[in-house]
Design an enzyme around this catalytic site. Structure first.
Site, mmCIF file in Angstrom:
data_model
loop_
_atom_site.group_PDB
_atom_site.id
_atom_site.type_symbol
_atom_site.label_atom_id
_atom_site.label_comp_id
_atom_site.label_asym_id
_atom_site.label_seq_id
_atom_site.Cartn_x
_atom_site.Cartn_y
_atom_site.Cartn_z
ATOM 1 N N GLU A 35 11.024 -4.534 -3.461
ATOM 2 C CA GLU A 35 9.765 -5.160 -3.852
ATOM 3 C C GLU A 35 9.415 -4.505 -5.189
ATOM 4 O O GLU A 35 8.984 -3.349 -5.218
ATOM 5 C CB GLU A 35 8.663 -4.903 -2.823
ATOM 6 C CG GLU A 35 7.357 -5.569 -3.198
ATOM 7 C CD GLU A 35 6.215 -5.218 -2.254
ATOM 8 O OE1 GLU A 35 5.324 -6.075 -2.054
ATOM 9 O OE2 GLU A 35 6.180 -4.092 -1.724
ATOM 10 N N ASP B 77 9.607 -1.368 0.303
ATOM 11 C CA ASP B 77 8.219 -1.687 -0.006
ATOM 12 C C ASP B 77 7.765 -0.923 -1.250
ATOM 13 O O ASP B 77 8.045 0.273 -1.384
ATOM 14 C CB ASP B 77 7.349 -1.314 1.199
ATOM 15 C CG ASP B 77 5.879 -1.559 0.962
ATOM 16 O OD1 ASP B 77 5.510 -2.732 0.764
ATOM 17 O OD2 ASP B 77 5.111 -0.581 0.975
#
Length: 729
Positions: free
Chosen positions: A379, A343
């Site tokens: 990401e 993330d």
């Protein structure tokens, strides 16, 4: 209680069969107490007197798995200089492998008083905080082996542990929403029928349910608020939270592996749940604030934040890097997971202020013999300056391709853009990844993910409808690149609903027949809706859960998606390991002839066509005889030829099939208007004319190719193979 000196490694609580070795890093501490907590919350404190290299340690013979514990750290409380030790706060072990309970928002969790934020708070947090749990390392894995699917053979299914199984009628109520629920045969059968090769689990590291959400009748559903990097989230356990969650997670992984499905974890190593300087003191803040967190230069009472969550971990600290690497290795070696999606991964590259792809984090990943061999997905952005880094990660990494999402959404909603952009996304985005010697599989292609509209909502809403979140519509992305097909929200208009179904099939077909690695979000194969809410981070309820009460159209969409995945798996022309030979700006077209781009009239695209405004209709020819790469056994790969007929216009378009040299008889393999895959029908002849419906896509294939054309394509592929291999080193 009898105590032994113990050892400074490994960090955390390690059960050896007769007792437990406890270790905790803190450079700033003057003293540390290990606190054992019994079932009545009675606390036994043991002073830790042994310290080696800032690691405090003690061994307790006779302590068994299931024992709850925490730490009290004595040291300076001097926020202006970055120190926040407070022994009145019972702290979690950063290396805890299981965690019991949840914080309750009580004032005792904070190191300041609510009525006077400048006043020191010495209220004891025991009874209001979470507790670390000693676990057993022993588990019967049997013959478990990682599936080890190659990237180009992978189809990733992003899913939420609770949301996928919570309403499934065949999953017993007692295990719905848990790891055991995912391991249930009903869920496994759905995944295998669909044909996915990996599940990507939204965060399952122990996270904190934010008190302000609970106070508003909401909860942290997604879980991007980690506090325990080695502990599976306790609320997803059906068997208990005194270490049982660890074995239940392992049993889930084992069941998925038995079904040949990999397990990828969405991990949040960029920040913790302790938030900014007004957040609670649960673990890292009270252990050694300045060693774990990135603080503002000249104002160390404040936290440097590139994540939008209040803090960022200090990525140049060797102790933070050690924690991350120890956590990653634990999940691979002990929990048997197969990869990670990071993330806000750009934050991990912020060794200093700027994003640095050569930062220490990537160096240690590259050299690690365990982590370098599993799937690594970034990401590739964060909220800081220069944080959008799509295409800029090192060679080992794959990336969520946000440009793929945006381009494909724009194409099917009829927005003007460049043909070159769409062509590049369809063919693996060589403009983004070839410069770093990566392959098409560096691109994780997706149209929809957890954060945004579902696929059905993408074609049903022009605007977000997040009223249930209680933030006055200020949360969630406002620019969604969506098209509601003429009516906002649910409708009984059959014409509108037919277009919406067709659009969902268009997106799925484009995604699954693009070069790269496709990722679909759970429930999109079922036409799942969130009622237009594009930010369900706090909706742990029917808004976000997958509804398994399917109507006929939803069952048909599931069958269509499964057949589409099977089509991709059966044909290597959609799963190339290397880029097409030509320039991305011309869709990879080259003298090799492995791909051709044609207009609906059957003629080749000219330069002015590539440079003009967006073409809404086109044909793409994929040459199954011109794949310049061997299979895993070194054999030459051949396949059928394919034609993809795209029509994003609002009207039907006549397509003229190309000459006999491309193929003499073409079978209709897929039609998004009718929602059919491999339906019987008469073949289409070369140069014949056929109407393709508005907002639709057709896929044709042929093996009826003139032998001379086949020989020439084969020879060109042989000659190109060494060059293609060298390009992809």
């Amino acid at each position: 209680m009898e105590t032994w000196p113990g050892k400074p490694y490994p960090l955390g609580a390690t059960f050896d069969g007769t007792g437990v070795n406890f270790t905790l890093f803190s450079e700033v501490a003057d003293g540390i107490e290990l606190c054992l907590i019994d079932d009545d919350l009675v606390e036994t404190r043991i002073g830790m007197t042994e310290v080696d290299g800032y690691v405090w340690h003690v061994y307790l013979p006779g302590v068994q798995p299931g024992q709850r514990y925490g730490y009290r750290v004595h040291g300076p409380y001097d926020p202006a200089n970055g120190h926040r030790c407070n022994p009145s706060k019972l702290l979690l072990d950063p290396y805890a492998k299981a965690i019991d309970g949840m914080i309750d928002g009580d004032q005792s969790l904070f190191s300041y008083r609510f009525d006077d934020p400048t006043a020191f708070n010495d209220l004891d947090s025991l009874g209001h905080t979470m507790l670390s749990v000693v676990t057993t390392p022993f588990f019967d894995w049997g013959h478990d082996r990682p599936p080890n699917h190659e990237y180009h053979d992978s189809v990733i299914y992003e899913m939420h542990v609770k949301g996928l199984s919570m309403t499934h009628p065949d999953v017993p109520e007692s295990i719905r929403g848990t790891y055991a629920g995912i391991a249930h045969p009903a869920i496994i059968e759905h995944l295998t029928k669909l044909g996915v090769t990996a599940v990507e689990l939204l965060p399952v590291h122990q996270f904190v349910n934010d008190s302000h959400l609970v106070d508003n009748g909401l909860s942290n559903y997604w879980g991007y608020n980690t506090i325990g990097f080695l502990a599976p989230h306790n609320a997803y356990s059906s068997t208990g939270t005194r270490g049982q969650q660890t074995n239940e997670f392992k049993a889930m992984v084992k069941a998925l592996h038995d079904a040949d499905i990999e397990v990828i974890l969405d991990v949040v190593y960029n920040h913790t749940a302790e938030g900014n300087d007004k957040g609670p003191t649960i673990a890292f803040r009270g252990i050694d604030n300045a060693s774990y967190y990135r603080l503002v230069d000249g104002a160390k009472q404040h936290y440097y934040d590139t994540t939008g969550t209040g803090n960022s971990l200090l990525m140049r600290s060797p102790h933070v890097l050690q924690l991350i690497m120890d956590s990653l290795r634990y999940w691979v070696l002990d929990m048997h997971v197969d990869g990670f999606r990071f993330d806000l991964a750009a934050t991990l590259a912020r060794q200093f202020h700027e994003v640095d792809k050569l930062s220490a984090f990537f160096d240690i990943i590259q050299q690690d013999p365990v982590i370098s061999q599993v799937k690594l997905i970034a990401e590739p952005w964060d909220l800081g300056d220069g944080g959008y880094q799509v295409g800029n990660f090192p060679p080992l990494w794959t990336e969520w391709n946000g440009k793929y999402r945006d381009t494909v959404r724009d194409y099917w909603r009829g927005e003007p853009a460049s043909l070159a952009e769409f062509a590049s996304r369809l063919t693996g985005s060589s403009d983004l990844y070839a410069h770093s010697n990566r392959r098409p599989t560096a691109s994780i292609n997706f149209v929809v993910a957890h954060d945004g509209f579902t696929l059905r909502d993408l074609v049903s809403y022009n605007s977000k409808h997040n009223e249930a979140n209680g933030e006055g519509g200020n949360d969630g992305e406002s620019h969604n690149r969506s098209w509601n097909c003429g009516v906002e929200g649910e409708t009984k208009d059959p014409r509108v609903n037919a277009i919406r179904l067709r659009q969902q099939r268009n997106f799925l077909t484009t995604l699954l027949l693009s070069q790269g690695v496709p990722m679909i979000a759970h429930g999109d194969e079922l036409g799942r809706t969130q009622g237009g809410n594009n930010n369900v981070y706090a909706q742990d309820n029917e808004i976000s859960w997958v509804d398994w009460n399917l109507d006929e159209e939803q069952r048909d969409l599931l069958d269509f998606t499964a057949a589409l995945i099977a089509l991709r798996k059966a044909h290597p022309v959609f799963r190339r390991r290397r880029f097409f030979a030509g320039d991305a700006a011309h869709g990879g077209k080259s003298e090799l002839g492995d791909i051709e781009w044609l207009k609906p009239d059957g003629n080749f695209m000219a330069d002015e066509d590539w440079n003009s405004g967006f073409a809404r209709s086109m044909m793409v020819f994929l040459n199954g005889d011109a794949i310049p790469e061997p299979d895993s056994a070194g054999r030459r790969i051949t396949d059928d030829h394919f034609l993809l007929l795209f029509n994003a216009h609002t009207e039907k378009i006549d397509f003229h099939l190309p000459s006999r040299g491309f193929g003499s008889n073409w079978l209709v393999r897929l039609d998004t208007r009718a929602g059919t895959v491999d339906q019987p029908g008469a073949p289409w002849r070369a140069r014949s004319k056929h109407a393709v419906a508005a907002h639709s896509l057709m896929v044709l294939s042929t093996s009826a190719v003139p032998e001379s054309e086949r020989r020439q394509a084969t020879e060109r592929a042989k000659q190109a193979a060494p060059v293609a291999a060298q390009r992809s080193q």
